[in-house]
Design an enzyme around this catalytic site. Structure first.
Site, PDB file in Angstrom:
ATOM      1  N   CYS A 240      24.226 -52.008  85.129  1.00 15.80           N
ATOM      2  CA  CYS A 240      24.403 -50.899  84.213  1.00 15.80           C
ATOM      3  C   CYS A 240      23.411 -49.633  84.537  1.00 15.80           C
ATOM      4  CB  CYS A 240      24.006 -51.340  82.829  1.00 15.80           C
ATOM      5  SG  CYS A 240      23.966 -52.894  82.557  1.00 15.80           S
TER       6      CYS A 240
ATOM      7  N   ALA B 145      32.869 -62.187  77.659  1.00 10.11           N
ATOM      8  CA  ALA B 145      33.845 -62.881  78.299  1.00 10.11           C
ATOM      9  C   ALA B 145      33.911 -62.556  80.015  1.00 10.11           C
ATOM     10  CB  ALA B 145      35.149 -62.269  77.764  1.00 10.11           C
TER      11      ALA B 145
ATOM     12  N   GLN C  18      24.638 -64.214  79.959  1.00  5.40           N
ATOM     13  CA  GLN C  18      24.657 -64.886  81.280  1.00  5.40           C
ATOM     14  C   GLN C  18      24.460 -66.378  81.282  1.00  5.40           C
ATOM     15  OE1 GLN C  18      25.106 -63.365  83.853  1.00  5.40           O
ATOM     16  NE2 GLN C  18      24.742 -61.016  83.412  1.00  5.40           N
TER      17      GLN C  18
END
Lengths: 397, 375
Positions: free
Chosen positions: B314, B190, B169
Site C-alpha cells: 500500500c 481472501a 497475514q
C-alpha cells in the site's frame, strides 16, 4: 400457447435487483483471475504495474461513459459504499460551513440511512416528498435551498419505479445556488445517457452489478473543477487518492470498465429493444386485465422497468402462484421484510396499492418469448386468483 | 535476459488458486441478489450462507457473527470504529488501515525482535479510566513476526478491554482458532491466501456486537450494508477449503523460506534478517543488505523478473521508511536498505533459487561486502 421448450425457468425479470455478469465482461476479467497476480499498488515489480495499468484503463472506460476525467473516478465496493462516502464524506468535510442536506423520500435505503445517520449527528436533513408521478417538483426543491444548504441528493433513475428525474435541471439549480449535487446513478449509468458536465453533477454513485458488471465493485465520481472535497470513510494505505483505502480488486475493476465500455457501445439500440419489450409486457397485461395501475410516471422511466399494482391482489399471493417468474415486490434490500414498499407509499398511494405492487425488471438477456410467456402466465393466474376471491384481504390478514 | 519469473510478493497479494477461479466463474454468470425472495435470490442466499459457514469454520469463528466486507482494510476500519470503545490501544507495527482508522490511539511498543511488549500493554491499560479496545495483529505483514496473542488477550481481558486482531497475514500460514483464543473481533482477507481481491471479513465473538459503518439495506445482519459480493464470498470459501486440504503447504513454505535464507547467508554473512529470533510466519523474510538501498535491490530483482517489495504494498509507491522497522528500533537508514520476500502456495524451489541467484549477483557487486577469506 407459447412454447416453453426453449425457455429457462424461472424467467428472470428482476434486472433492477441485480444483473447477471455479461459473458464478455467475465472474459475481460478472467486473465486477471488466472495468470495475473499482483497488487495494483505494488510499484516495485512488473506484476503490480501490470495490474495498475489494467485498473487505470478501466477507470478511463468508466470516465468515458459519464463524460468525466479518469482522475475523478474513485473505485469503491459498490453503490452503497459510494453513497455513504459521498454523503457522509461531504457532510463531514464541509460540516463547519453548511449543514443542510436535501434528499427525497424515495431514495435508496443507503441514502436514507446515511442521511438519518447525519441527522442524528446534528445535520439538518430535508426529505423532500415526490409527486404522484415519482418526480420531484423543482419549485419545491428550490424553496428548500437555503444559505446553509450544502448538498442535494436525488437518485437519477429509480430502482423500484424506474422514474428518471430531471437531473440536468436539478444540477443547474444546484450549481446556480452554490450547492453540491449528488446523484445515485446505480440504475441509470449504462441505461440512459449521463454526462456529469452537461448535467452539473458533482458527485455520482455507480454500481457494477446493476449494469452487467460484477458484484462487489462500484465507483464514485468526484468533481475536480470546482473541486469537491470529502472525508474518507475507510482509512489505511491511502489508495484512491486517500479517499478510499484498501487493495483494489483488479479483476472487478476491469469488469466494471468492460461493462461501461459495452454499455456505451450498445446503449441506444439496447434501450430501444428493452423499451419495446417493456411496452409489449405492459400492453399485453393491460389488454387482458382490468384494474391494473402503473406506479410512477410511464414516460420518464427506465426502458427496463415496469411497476404495476393489481387491484385486490396481494403481491405475495401472486408471487407464490408464479414460482416460474422471478419478479419482486420492491427493492431487493427490503424484499425480505413484509412491510409494503415505502417508495409506493411515498407516491401518496394507499397501503393496499403498495401491498399489491410488483416490479418487473427487463434487461439485456430478456427475450420476446420470455415476455410472451410472462404475459400469458401472469394474466391467467391473476384472472383465476380474482375469480377464486383470493385477495390480499383474506391472505394478508 | 532471463525469461524466468519469480513472484515473491504473496504478502501483498497471492495469485488466485485455480479452484477458486473455477468456483467463481460459475457463480459470476448467475443473476441473483441474495436479498431477493425468488429462486435466483434464494440460491444466491444459500451460496453466501454456505460460504460464511466455511470461512467461519476454518478459523473457529461463529458463522452467525461473521460479517463479509470488501476486504481487510474495511474490516479493520469497521472493527476500530464500530466496537464502541473510545480509548484504543494499537501496536506500533499494525497495518496502515489500523493506524489510520485510529489516529489518536495509544501505541503499544514493540521490542527489537518485532514482538509487542506485553508488560507495557498491561501498564498502559492500567492507566485507562474506561474499558478500551486493544488491536494487535496475529502476525506482522512485513517481518512475519507472530505476536503473543494469548498473553495480549489475557492481559486485555483482565482490564475489561476488547481485543481486535488483524489476522490477515496469519490465515493460511498458522492454525487459527478464534474461539479458544477468545479473540473478540478478528479481521480476515481472501486475496492473501489465493482467494479473490475485494472480499474480507470481520468475525465477532458470540457476545460482541458492532455498530455498522456502511449503512443502507439490512444486509449482513445489519452490520454492513450493500449487495453481497456472492462470487467473491464463494471464492473466499473455496480458498479456505484449499488451505485446509493442503495443510502440508505450511511445511513446504517453511522449507522454501529457510532454503532462501540459507542460500543468502551462505555467501552474505552480513545480511540482517529482521525478527529471525522470534516465531515468524513460515513464508516471510524481511532482510537488510547494508550498503544497498531497498530501491536498488527491488529494481535489480525486478529486472531479473523477480517480484518482491520494499515494505507493505500500500505504501510501496512512497519513499518513506517502514513504520514497522522503525517501531522495532531500526534506524531509518537501515530500514531503507531492507526488502520483503514473501512466498506462498504456488512458489517453487526453482523460483527461490532464481531469486537467491539474482540477489547474490547484486550482492557480489556491492563494494563494502565482507570479503571471504578464500577469495
Amino acid at each position: 400457447m407459447t412454447s416453453t421448450d426453449d425457455l429457462k425457468l424461472p424467467i428472470y425479470l428482476d434486472y433492477q435487483s441485480t444483473t447477471p455478469t455479461d459473458p464478455r465482461v467475465l472474459k475481460a476479467m478472467l486473465p486477471y483471475f488466472f495468470d495475473k497476480p499482483g497488487n495494483p499498488h505494488s510499484q516495485t515489480h512488473s506484476y503490480g504495474r501490470e495490474a495498475q495499468d489494467a485498473v487505470e484503463a478501466a477507470r478511463a472506460q468508466i470516465a468515458a461513459i459519464i463524460g468525466s476525467d479518469a482522475r475523478e473516478v474513485i473505485f469503491t465496493s459498490g453503490a452503497t459504499e459510494s453513497n455513504n462516502l459521498a454523503l457522509k464524506g461531504a457532510a463531514q468535510f464541509y460540516g463547519n460551513e453548511k449543514r443542510r442536506i436535501i434528499t427525497t423520500t424515495t431514495e435508496h435505503k443507503c441514502v436514507i440511512e446515511s442521511c438519518r445517520n447525519l441527522g442524528s449527528n446534528g445535520y439538518d436533513i430535508v426529505f423532500l416528498p415526490v409527486e404522484k408521478s415519482g418526480l420531484i417538483d423543482l419549485n419545491r426543491l428550490a424553496a428548500e435551498i437555503t444559505n446553509d444548504t450544502l448538498l442535494v441528493s436525488v437518485m437519477a433513475a429509480h430502482n423500484e419505479i424506474g422514474v428518471i428525474q430531471q437531473i440536468a435541471s436539478i444540477g443547474d439549480l444546484c450549481r446556480r445556488n452554490g450547492v453540491l449535487f449528488h446523484t445515485d446513478s446505480a440504475q441509470a449509468v449504462g441505461k440512459i445517457p449521463i454526462n456529469v458536465n452537461t448535467m452539473n453533477i458533482d458527485l455520482m454513485s455507480i454500481s457494477g452489478h446493476k449494469m452487467y458488471g460484477p458484484k462487489g465493485i462500484g465507483a464514485l465520481y468526484v468533481r475536480h473543477r470546482p473541486r469537491v472535497r470529502l472525508n474518507a470513510q475507510i482509512d489505511g494505505g491511502g489508495q484512491e487518492r486517500s479517499l478510499r483505502s484498501g487493495t483494489l480488486p483488479t479483476p472487478l475493476c476491469v469488469g466494471l470498465g468492460a461493462a461501461c465500455q459495452i454499455a456505451s457501445d450498445e446503449l441506444v439500440q439496447e434501450a430501444q429493444r428493452i423499451g419495446d419489450l417493456r411496452d409489449c409486457l405492459y400492453e399485453g397485461i393491460a389488454e387482458r386485465l382490468p384494474d391494473v395501475t402503473v406506479n410512477g410516471d410511464l414516460n420518464h422511466r427506465l426502458p427496463g422497468n415496469l411497476n404495476l399494482s393489481f387491484a385486490d391482489l396481494d403481491c405475495e399471493t401472486i408471487m407464490s402462484a408464479l414460482p416460474d417468474i422471478a419478479i419482486s415486490s420492491g427493492s431487493a434490500c427490503t424484499s425480505n421484510s413484509i412491510e409494503p414498499s415505502y417508495v409506493i407509499r411515498a407516491l401518496g398511494l394507499s397501503e393496499e396499492i403498495a401491498r399489491s405492487s410488483f416490479r418487473f425488471g427487463i434487461g439485456r438477456f430478456t427475450t420476446k418469448a420470455e415476455i410472451d410467456y410472462v404475459i400469458e402466465r401472469l394474466t391467467d393466474e391473476v384472472v383465476s386468483l380474482r375469480a377464486r376471491g383470493t385477495t390480499h384481504r383474506t391472505v394478508a390478514r | 535476459m532471463n525469461d524466468q519469473t519469480s513472484y515473491l510478493d504473496y504478502n501483498a497479494s497471492a495469485p488466485l488458486r485455480p479452484a477458486v477461479a473455477e468456483a467463481m466463474k460459475n457463480t459470476m454468470l448467475l443473476a441473483g441478489n441474495p436479498s431477493s425472495v425468488h429462486t435466483y435470490g434464494r440460491f444466491a442466499r444459500k451460496q453466501i450462507d454456505d460460504a460464511r459457514d466455511l470461512v467461519a469454520t476454518t478459523v473457529g469463528a461463529d458463522p452467525t457473527k461473521l460479517v463479509f466486507t470488501s476486504g481487510g482494510t474495511e474490516a479493520n476500519n469497521l472493527a476500530l470504529a464500530g466496537a464502541g470503545r473510545t480509548i484504543r490501544l494499537v501496536s506500533g507495527i499494525e497495518h496502515d488501515s489500523v493506524l489510520a482508522a485510529a489516529p489518536e490511539a495509544v501505541h503499544i511498543p514493540v521490542d527489537q525482535a518485532g514482538v509487542v511488549n506485553t508488560a507495557a500493554l498491561d501498564e498502559l491499560l492500567a492507566k485507562q479510566n474506561e474499558p478500551a479496545l486493544v488491536s494487535v495483529m496475529m502476525a506482522n505483514n512485513e517481518t512475519g513476526v507472530i505476536q503473543p496473542l494469548t498473553e495480549v488477550i489475557s492481559i486485555a481481558h483482565n482490564h475489561n478491554a476488547l481485543v481486535h486482531c488483524d489476522a490477515v497475514q496469519a490465515l493460511g500460514k498458522l492454525a487459527i482458532d478464534m474461539a479458544s483464543l477468545e479473540i473478540d473481533l478478528m479481521t480476515l482477507s481472501a486475496h492473501k491466501i489465493g482467494g479473490p481481491k475485494g472480499i474480507g471479513a470481520l468475525a465477532l465473538r458470540s457476545n460482541v456486537e458492532i455498530e455498522a459503518q456502511l449503512v443502507g439495506g439490512g444486509q449482513e445482519g445489519r452490520r454492513r450494508a450493500g449487495t453481497e459480493n456472492v462470487a467473491a464470498a464463494v471464492g473466499f470459501a473455496e480458498a479456505c477449503v484449499e488451505i485446509k486440504k493442503n495443510e502440508n503447504e505450511i511445511d513446504r513454505m517453511l522449507h522454501l523460506r529457510n532454503r532462501f535464507e540459507e542460500l543468502l547467508r551462505n555467501q552474505a554473512s552480513n545480511i540482517e534478517i529482521f525478527g529471525h529470533e522470534s516465531p515468524r510466519l513460515v513464508n516471510t523474510c524481511c532482510l537488510r543488505l547494508p550498503g544497498r538501498t531497498s530501491e536498488t535491490q527491488v529494481i535489480a530483482l525486478d529486472l531479473a523478473g523477480i517480484a518482491v517489495s520494499a515494505g507493505a504494498a500500500c505504501s510501496s509507491g512512497k519513499v518513506t521508511s517502514s513504520h514497522v522497522l522503525t517501531a522495532m528500533g531500526v534506524s531509518p537508514s537501515a530500514a531503507n536498505e531492507s526488502i520483503r520476500v514473501s512466498l506462498g502456495w504456488a512458489t517453487t524451489e526453482n523460483e527461490i533459487e532464481h531469486a537467491a541467484d539474482a540477489w547474490l549477483e547484486l550482492y557480489n557487486q556491492t563494494e563494502d561486502r565482507p570479503r571471504r577469506t578464500t577469495e
